[in-house]
Design a protein around this motif. Sequence first.
Motif, PDB file in Angstrom:
ATOM      1  N   LYS A 225     -49.588  14.525  13.802  1.00  0.00           N
ATOM      2  CA  LYS A 225     -48.173  14.167  13.877  1.00  0.00           C
ATOM      3  C   LYS A 225     -47.456  14.156  12.520  1.00  0.00           C
ATOM      4  CE  LYS A 225     -48.654  13.279  18.276  1.00  0.00           C
ATOM      5  NZ  LYS A 225     -48.110  14.219  19.299  1.00  0.00           N
TER       6      LYS A 225
ATOM      7  N   ARG B 227     -41.436  25.266   8.029  1.00  0.00           N
ATOM      8  CA  ARG B 227     -40.481  25.368   9.141  1.00  0.00           C
ATOM      9  C   ARG B 227     -40.299  26.801   9.624  1.00  0.00           C
ATOM     10  NH1 ARG B 227     -37.972  21.198   5.715  1.00  0.00           N
ATOM     11  NH2 ARG B 227     -38.266  19.204   6.819  1.00  0.00           N
TER      12      ARG B 227
ATOM     13  N   ARG C 278     -41.677  24.026  13.552  1.00  0.00           N
ATOM     14  CA  ARG C 278     -40.227  23.833  13.693  1.00  0.00           C
ATOM     15  C   ARG C 278     -39.883  23.159  15.015  1.00  0.00           C
ATOM     16  NH1 ARG C 278     -39.136  28.667  12.832  1.00  0.00           N
ATOM     17  NH2 ARG C 278     -38.870  29.415  14.976  1.00  0.00           N
ATOM     18  N   GLU C 279     -40.509  23.600  16.095  1.00  0.00           N
ATOM     19  CA  GLU C 279     -40.204  23.042  17.415  1.00  0.00           C
ATOM     20  C   GLU C 279     -40.658  21.590  17.529  1.00  0.00           C
ATOM     21  OE1 GLU C 279     -42.220  25.791  19.909  1.00  0.00           O
ATOM     22  OE2 GLU C 279     -40.822  27.446  19.466  1.00  0.00           O
ATOM     23  N   ARG C 280     -41.828  21.285  16.998  1.00  0.00           N
ATOM     24  CA  ARG C 280     -42.318  19.907  17.080  1.00  0.00           C
ATOM     25  C   ARG C 280     -41.515  18.960  16.194  1.00  0.00           C
ATOM     26  NH1 ARG C 280     -46.535  22.940  18.642  1.00  0.00           N
ATOM     27  NH2 ARG C 280     -48.161  22.038  19.994  1.00  0.00           N
ATOM     28  N   GLU C 281     -41.090  19.459  15.037  1.00  0.00           N
ATOM     29  CA  GLU C 281     -40.257  18.614  14.182  1.00  0.00           C
ATOM     30  C   GLU C 281     -38.917  18.345  14.863  1.00  0.00           C
ATOM     31  OE1 GLU C 281     -38.779  18.304   9.547  1.00  0.00           O
ATOM     32  OE2 GLU C 281     -38.726  20.265  10.531  1.00  0.00           O
ATOM     33  N   ALA C 282     -38.330  19.352  15.471  1.00  0.00           N
ATOM     34  CA  ALA C 282     -37.040  19.189  16.139  1.00  0.00           C
ATOM     35  C   ALA C 282     -37.116  18.202  17.286  1.00  0.00           C
ATOM     36  CB  ALA C 282     -36.542  20.552  16.637  1.00  0.00           C
ATOM     37  N   SER C 283     -38.252  18.156  17.969  1.00  0.00           N
ATOM     38  CA  SER C 283     -38.408  17.250  19.115  1.00  0.00           C
ATOM     39  C   SER C 283     -38.878  15.860  18.715  1.00  0.00           C
ATOM     40  CB  SER C 283     -39.403  17.844  20.116  1.00  0.00           C
ATOM     41  OG  SER C 283     -40.713  17.881  19.567  1.00  0.00           O
ATOM     42  N   GLY C 284     -39.178  15.678  17.422  1.00  0.00           N
ATOM     43  CA  GLY C 284     -39.643  14.372  16.959  1.00  0.00           C
ATOM     44  C   GLY C 284     -41.137  14.160  17.094  1.00  0.00           C
ATOM     45  N   GLU C 285     -41.871  15.206  17.488  1.00  0.00           N
ATOM     46  CA  GLU C 285     -43.318  15.097  17.638  1.00  0.00           C
ATOM     47  C   GLU C 285     -44.064  15.238  16.311  1.00  0.00           C
ATOM     48  OE1 GLU C 285     -44.957  17.287  21.189  1.00  0.00           O
ATOM     49  OE2 GLU C 285     -42.966  18.206  21.077  1.00  0.00           O
TER      50      GLU C 285
ATOM     51  N   ARG D 241     -43.634  15.107  11.841  1.00  0.00           N
ATOM     52  CA  ARG D 241     -42.850  14.760  10.657  1.00  0.00           C
ATOM     53  C   ARG D 241     -43.422  15.489   9.446  1.00  0.00           C
ATOM     54  NH1 ARG D 241     -42.828   8.295  10.481  1.00  0.00           N
ATOM     55  NH2 ARG D 241     -45.083   8.728  10.546  1.00  0.00           N
TER      56      ARG D 241
END
Length: 215
Positions: free
Chosen positions: A97, A170, A176-183, A185
């Motif tokens: 994460k 990114r 990129r997708e996981r960072e955008a969804s908050g999954e 950091r």
Amino acid sequence: MDPIDSLIEGYRAFRAGTYSQNVERYRELGERDQKPKALIIACCDSRADPAMVFSADPGELFVVRNVANLVPPYEPDSHYHGTSAAIEFGVTGLNIKDIIVMGHARCGGIRALYESGQGNPPGGEFVSGWMSLANGVAEKIRKTHKNVPPEKIVRMMEMRSVISSLEQLRTFPFVREREASGELRLHGWFYGIASGVLSIYDPATDEFKDVPDAV
């Protein structure tokens, strides 16, 4: 003492001390899948060991080390991509994460990058090509800080290359997708070898801020 002999003696000390005092812990690690707390992209410099700096136990950190803690761009082709493979496995395989890019002071790779700009490229077949990943960072700093002493230029390159690696992360869709969804950091950290001080990048101020010692 011969360097190899000293390593063997270190192993023996580990077996007699740390291992023997934590046998069950090590057996548990060997019998289950790894579940590290964070993925750290660090330099292979022998003076900046993430496990030592963060007092981490075995199994806590998934560490990727290369020259100057650089992240290459997302390039899914038939070439060899060790760093990219480790990032992919850490994120999609281990579901980590947090990703930390950890730069450090007196980085030999960044010094080589600086010297290349002075007309003194490093010898060998691989360092120069690898360090070209940070050419954009180096050129921008040279253009905007023409009258700054060399050591300050190198320090700025060391720090800004951390931020560049965050940007490169990114370019990987699964990051990129996981960072955008908050999954997931992303973090930029910088370690001063001589001072022992850790600094954390604050994107709001575009600055690295020292972590205060515990009171």
